[in-house]
Design an enzyme around this catalytic site. Structure first.
Site, PDB file in Angstrom:
ATOM      1  N   GLY A 139     -17.743  37.702   6.872  1.00  0.00           N
ATOM      2  CA  GLY A 139     -18.237  36.785   5.857  1.00  0.00           C
ATOM      3  C   GLY A 139     -17.051  36.192   5.121  1.00  0.00           C
ATOM      4  N   GLY A 147     -14.112  35.970   2.656  1.00  0.00           N
ATOM      5  CA  GLY A 147     -13.256  36.908   1.944  1.00  0.00           C
ATOM      6  C   GLY A 147     -13.408  38.312   2.479  1.00  0.00           C
ATOM      7  N   TYR A 181     -15.445  42.935   5.590  1.00  0.00           N
ATOM      8  CA  TYR A 181     -14.615  41.795   5.975  1.00  0.00           C
ATOM      9  C   TYR A 181     -15.360  40.667   6.667  1.00  0.00           C
ATOM     10  CZ  TYR A 181     -10.168  43.698   4.587  1.00  0.00           C
ATOM     11  OH  TYR A 181      -9.129  44.157   3.846  1.00  0.00           O
ATOM     12  N   HIS A 191      -8.530  38.195  11.007  1.00  0.00           N
ATOM     13  CA  HIS A 191      -8.797  36.768  10.853  1.00  0.00           C
ATOM     14  C   HIS A 191      -8.897  36.353   9.392  1.00  0.00           C
ATOM     15  CE1 HIS A 191      -9.779  37.217  15.133  1.00  0.00           C
ATOM     16  NE2 HIS A 191      -9.216  36.029  15.180  1.00  0.00           N
TER      17      HIS A 191
END
Length: 50
Positions: free
Chosen positions: A30, A32, A28, A48
Site C-alpha cells: 500500500g 508508505g 509495507y 519497492h
C-alpha cells in the site's frame, strides 16, 4: 511502486484484483510503510517502498 506490484500479481495470478487483495496487506503493501517485514511479500514491498 503499486502499479508494478499490481501488474506482477496479475501476471502471476490471472483474474486477481491485487490492490483490493493486497493493498492493505502487512506493514509495507500500500502507500508508505514502516516496521519489520515478516515474510517475502512484505520484503518485496519494502524494497519497492524504499
Amino acid at each position: 511502486n503499486l502499479y508494478q506490484f499490481s501488474n506482477m500479481i496479475q501476471c502471476t495470478i490471472p483474474g486477481s484484483d491485487p490492490l483490493s487483495d493486497y493493498g492493505n496487506y502487512g506493514c509495507y503493501c500500500g502507500y508508505g510503510g514502516s516496521g519489520t517485514p515478516v515474510d517475502e511479500l512484505l520484503r518485496c514491498c519494502q524494497v519497492h517502498d524504499d
